[in-house]
Write a protein that holds these residues in place. Structure first.
Motif, PDB file in Angstrom:
ATOM      1  N   PHE A  71       0.857  -1.189   0.000  1.00 54.08           N
ATOM      2  CA  PHE A  71       0.000   0.000   0.000  1.00 54.08           C
ATOM      3  C   PHE A  71       0.891   1.236   0.000  1.00 54.08           C
ATOM      4  O   PHE A  71       1.670   1.430   0.940  1.00 54.08           O
ATOM      5  CB  PHE A  71      -0.885   0.038   1.256  1.00 54.08           C
ATOM      6  CG  PHE A  71      -2.037  -0.929   1.236  1.00 54.08           C
ATOM      7  CD1 PHE A  71      -3.141  -0.691   0.419  1.00 54.08           C
ATOM      8  CD2 PHE A  71      -2.032  -2.065   2.041  1.00 54.08           C
ATOM      9  CE1 PHE A  71      -4.218  -1.578   0.408  1.00 54.08           C
ATOM     10  CE2 PHE A  71      -3.110  -2.949   2.037  1.00 54.08           C
ATOM     11  CZ  PHE A  71      -4.198  -2.717   1.214  1.00 54.08           C
ATOM     12  N   ARG A 130       0.114   4.214   0.536  1.00 49.85           N
ATOM     13  CA  ARG A 130      -0.375   5.200   1.516  1.00 49.85           C
ATOM     14  C   ARG A 130      -0.072   6.625   1.017  1.00 49.85           C
ATOM     15  O   ARG A 130      -0.208   6.887  -0.183  1.00 49.85           O
ATOM     16  CB  ARG A 130       0.223   4.907   2.900  1.00 49.85           C
ATOM     17  CG  ARG A 130       0.000   3.445   3.376  1.00 49.85           C
ATOM     18  CD  ARG A 130      -1.452   3.121   3.637  1.00 49.85           C
ATOM     19  NE  ARG A 130      -2.048   3.993   4.627  1.00 49.85           N
ATOM     20  CZ  ARG A 130      -1.984   3.830   5.949  1.00 49.85           C
ATOM     21  NH1 ARG A 130      -1.346   2.759   6.425  1.00 49.85           N
ATOM     22  NH2 ARG A 130      -2.572   4.665   6.780  1.00 49.85           N
ATOM     23  N   CYS A 133      -7.754  -3.122  -2.638  1.00 48.51           N
ATOM     24  CA  CYS A 133      -8.075  -1.805  -2.084  1.00 48.51           C
ATOM     25  C   CYS A 133      -8.258  -1.876  -0.575  1.00 48.51           C
ATOM     26  O   CYS A 133      -8.932  -2.764  -0.053  1.00 48.51           O
ATOM     27  CB  CYS A 133      -9.371  -1.299  -2.731  1.00 48.51           C
ATOM     28  SG  CYS A 133      -9.875   0.328  -2.139  1.00 48.51           S
ATOM     29  N   GLY A 134      -7.641  -0.938   0.104  1.00 50.84           N
ATOM     30  CA  GLY A 134      -7.881  -0.745   1.533  1.00 50.84           C
ATOM     31  C   GLY A 134      -8.316   0.691   1.756  1.00 50.84           C
ATOM     32  O   GLY A 134      -8.264   1.506   0.838  1.00 50.84           O
ATOM     33  N   THR A 135      -8.750   0.992   2.962  1.00 53.11           N
ATOM     34  CA  THR A 135      -9.157   2.360   3.284  1.00 53.11           C
ATOM     35  C   THR A 135      -8.011   3.039   4.024  1.00 53.11           C
ATOM     36  O   THR A 135      -7.455   2.493   4.974  1.00 53.11           O
ATOM     37  CB  THR A 135     -10.420   2.351   4.163  1.00 53.11           C
ATOM     38  OG1 THR A 135     -11.438   1.637   3.468  1.00 53.11           O
ATOM     39  CG2 THR A 135     -10.884   3.768   4.463  1.00 53.11           C
ATOM     40  N   ASP A 136      -7.661   4.231   3.574  1.00 55.56           N
ATOM     41  CA  ASP A 136      -6.534   4.933   4.166  1.00 55.56           C
ATOM     42  C   ASP A 136      -6.955   5.647   5.457  1.00 55.56           C
ATOM     43  O   ASP A 136      -8.142   5.708   5.783  1.00 55.56           O
ATOM     44  CB  ASP A 136      -5.964   5.935   3.148  1.00 55.56           C
ATOM     45  CG  ASP A 136      -4.455   6.076   3.294  1.00 55.56           C
ATOM     46  OD1 ASP A 136      -3.958   6.023   4.433  1.00 55.56           O
ATOM     47  OD2 ASP A 136      -3.777   6.241   2.261  1.00 55.56           O
ATOM     48  N   GLY A 137      -5.970   6.192   6.161  1.00 51.39           N
ATOM     49  CA  GLY A 137      -6.250   6.900   7.403  1.00 51.39           C
ATOM     50  C   GLY A 137      -7.231   8.047   7.215  1.00 51.39           C
ATOM     51  O   GLY A 137      -8.041   8.346   8.100  1.00 51.39           O
ATOM     52  N   CYS A 138      -7.194   8.673   6.034  1.00 52.48           N
ATOM     53  CA  CYS A 138      -8.057   9.830   5.758  1.00 52.48           C
ATOM     54  C   CYS A 138      -9.320   9.413   5.021  1.00 52.48           C
ATOM     55  O   CYS A 138     -10.050  10.256   4.517  1.00 52.48           O
ATOM     56  CB  CYS A 138      -7.287  10.857   4.953  1.00 52.48           C
ATOM     57  SG  CYS A 138      -6.812  10.260   3.314  1.00 52.48           S
ATOM     58  N   SER A 139      -9.564   8.110   4.912  1.00 53.73           N
ATOM     59  CA  SER A 139     -10.811   7.513   4.401  1.00 53.73           C
ATOM     60  C   SER A 139     -10.885   7.325   2.889  1.00 53.73           C
ATOM     61  O   SER A 139     -11.866   6.755   2.399  1.00 53.73           O
ATOM     62  CB  SER A 139     -12.063   8.276   4.882  1.00 53.73           C
ATOM     63  OG  SER A 139     -12.182   8.172   6.281  1.00 53.73           O
ATOM     64  N   ALA A 186       2.640   6.294   5.335  1.00 49.45           N
ATOM     65  CA  ALA A 186       2.526   5.563   6.590  1.00 49.45           C
ATOM     66  C   ALA A 186       3.006   4.124   6.420  1.00 49.45           C
ATOM     67  O   ALA A 186       3.121   3.615   5.306  1.00 49.45           O
ATOM     68  CB  ALA A 186       1.080   5.581   7.079  1.00 49.45           C
ATOM     69  N   GLU A 187       3.319   3.476   7.546  1.00 51.40           N
ATOM     70  CA  GLU A 187       3.747   2.079   7.573  1.00 51.40           C
ATOM     71  C   GLU A 187       5.042   1.846   6.794  1.00 51.40           C
ATOM     72  O   GLU A 187       5.220   0.819   6.117  1.00 51.40           O
ATOM     73  CB  GLU A 187       2.627   1.149   7.075  1.00 51.40           C
ATOM     74  CG  GLU A 187       1.429   1.078   8.015  1.00 51.40           C
ATOM     75  CD  GLU A 187       1.734   0.452   9.388  1.00 51.40           C
ATOM     76  OE1 GLU A 187       2.620  -0.408   9.463  1.00 51.40           O
ATOM     77  OE2 GLU A 187       1.097   0.862  10.373  1.00 51.40           O
ATOM     78  N   CYS A 203     -11.789  14.165   5.715  1.00 51.11           N
ATOM     79  CA  CYS A 203     -10.593  13.396   6.103  1.00 51.11           C
ATOM     80  C   CYS A 203     -10.526  13.095   7.593  1.00 51.11           C
ATOM     81  O   CYS A 203      -9.663  12.334   8.033  1.00 51.11           O
ATOM     82  CB  CYS A 203      -9.324  14.136   5.686  1.00 51.11           C
ATOM     83  SG  CYS A 203      -9.276  15.881   6.138  1.00 51.11           S
TER      84      CYS A 203
END
Lengths: 334, 334
Positions: free
Chosen positions: B44, B46, B183-189, B259-260, B106
């Protein structure tokens, strides 16, 4: 050979990050009850061994002479969050020895906990050594020096009697030689000695069982671990892993974290102790690992097992509170 | 097979923690110039791919219509620290579209930077969405929607035209299919799509060289990377790695963290881009890795090489300022 992945961080359907680690579970005799990865690797215990470093405070009679109870002893074993109650107890310990913050040689830092830091930023100009997460341990060192007739100045030094005494105590507990070649300097400036992970676990197993210890040391060990279990807030703070783990099984689990992904714990009734290190030094992973290893010893108590596993496997939420992934332990730990 | 240890953290004479990672360096044609570890692993990106996500803002004519300069474009590509200048530019972008903070989806958080956080705690009750490190990117999304006649509401959703457009742009750049299953959801959606690391690097190499891109996209790519290199403070903030790396070689290095433990970078004059991920998701290690990989391309410029290596290998000091150890890259990266 690589140490195994023990914790995964997921996002959506995929694994995003991986944490490797080593785990040693040892009984009072030194027998390895469980081993994952290279348990003979030398590991700096960092703050995870504060209960060992607090033994001279009790063994010397200092704690009794100064009227210290569970809170003071727990704080001497603590990496606290710098909450007002922590500061107050640390200041009280120094006052009992006729000292104050100026005797502390640990340096100062803002709280590592965001909500505590915000409170500090709104109420003080800058942190003092009392706000250092190690201030309770250092207050204990100052008190011990004063009570035993030693000048406390320079108490963080390798050759100061306080550190020499701690070195002897830790050699006795861990069965490892501690000297300059395995010595590093900790965040708070005292010596930290790297020892094989299994020896670190054995040290805590000796503290938890008294096995192989002189009566004075066995009693002091029990008293310190019981103080931490009785006052877990004073070992860490609000929302902290050590505090929460000990609150999950009151009086039955001792747990203490250290920097760079170390965690130690003991279950006195089972006669065992645990030492582990996340290879990459990450706290989130060490916290998941210790909760899962502890849970493994309570399979016969479903509620307790589940409460511990809920600290090992937990959802990750984003800024809008959406569940985006999980931190979870792998099969190697399950 | 395990990914190699690329960064070590030492204390005294010993290695205390180890970070593994994967590194892909790719040119505009997609050729792997350098590879460490499993570069086909899905990662990801990010926030490291924010410059890709900002392309529709430029390609649609929104940036020109609203008179956005380098600072606005840099902030659209940023994970900023929430310093007052960042907040002001984000608010100005929204105002250009007749919008305000209430349009941002966000979420909000306090600054990740301790000194900025302390300033925030002393001046505001709580952070708003403008303080979110992604507020510039989100302001760009809102502006793009408004300018192209789309209702910005719900712009973080997978099926919203803004995200659909970004998905197409990123498929074009990375040559990877992006869909629900990666697909994943990020910290800000917003959606974040896992792609093979080498493909992520190729995407940035295409942006840096224009190779294989339509002229509109090649021009927009160059304009975004140049804006970030011209205004590096607006890509991150004071004392931040992205900002410092770009300030080290003004106009020559683009760098963006995620991130990560993700880091991406490009050196347009060399025709290459870099994507890397620290296996365990740790920022300190990703920062060391990217500095060392970048340094490798400037061996012929000793001052620049040394300035970058000083960001790869750095001393660790404790609360009293004592040098207790180092963060350093291993032979695999040197």
């Amino acid at each position: 050979m690589s140490n195994p992945v023990l914790v995964e961080v997921t996002r959506g359907r995929l694994v995003e990050s991986r944490h490797r680690g080593i785990v040693a579970v040892v009984d009072g005799s030194g027998k390895l009850v469980r081993a994952i990865g290279d348990v003979d690797a030398a590991v700096f215990p960092r703050s995870a061994c504060k209960a060992m470093q607090a033994l001279p405070l009790v063994e010397s009679g200092t704690a009794d002479a100064f009227g210290f109870g569970d809170r003071e002893l727990a704080l001497a074993c603590a990496s606290h969050s710098g909450e007002p109650e922590h500061i107050a107890v640390a200041a009280g310990m120094l006052a009992a020895a006729g000292k104050d913050v100026s005797s502390l040689e640990c340096g100062s830092h803002w709280s590592f906990d965001q909500s505590v830091l915000i409170g500090q930023a709104r109420t003080i100009d800058r942190p003092t050594a009392l706000h250092n997460n190690c201030s309770g341990k250092h207050a204990g060192f100052v008190c011990t020096a004063c009570h035993t007739g030693t000048d406390p100045r320079g108490y963080v030094g390798y050759d100061h009697p306080v550190q020499a005494e701690i070195r002897g105590v830790m050699e006795n507990l861990t069965g490892s030689l501690l000297a300059h070649d395995n010595c590093g300097t900790d965040g708070c400036s005292i010596p930290s000695y790297a020892v094989p992970l299994r020896n670190l676990a054995h040290g805590f197993a000796r503290m938890a069982t008294g096995e192989g210890l002189a009566p004075l040391r066995a009693n002091a060990s029990r008293r310190l671990l019981e103080a931490c279990m009785a006052e877990p807030f004073y070992v860490a703070g609000s929302h902290r892993a050590c505090t929460r783990l000990m609150q999950t099984a009151p009086g039955r689990i001792f747990a203490k974290t250290g920097a760079e992904g170390v965690f130690c714990a003991a279950i006195p009734e089972k006669g065992i102790a645990i030492a582990l290190k996340c290879e990459d030094g990450t706290t989130r992973a060490a916290e998941a690992m210790i909760a899962a290893v502890l849970a493994g010893f309570f399979a016969a108590e479903p509620d307790l097992h589940q409460a511990l596993m809920a600290q090992a496997n937990r959802p990750l939420r984003n800024w809008n509170g959406i569940h985006v992934g999980d931190i979870r332990v792998t099969e190697a730990l399950a």
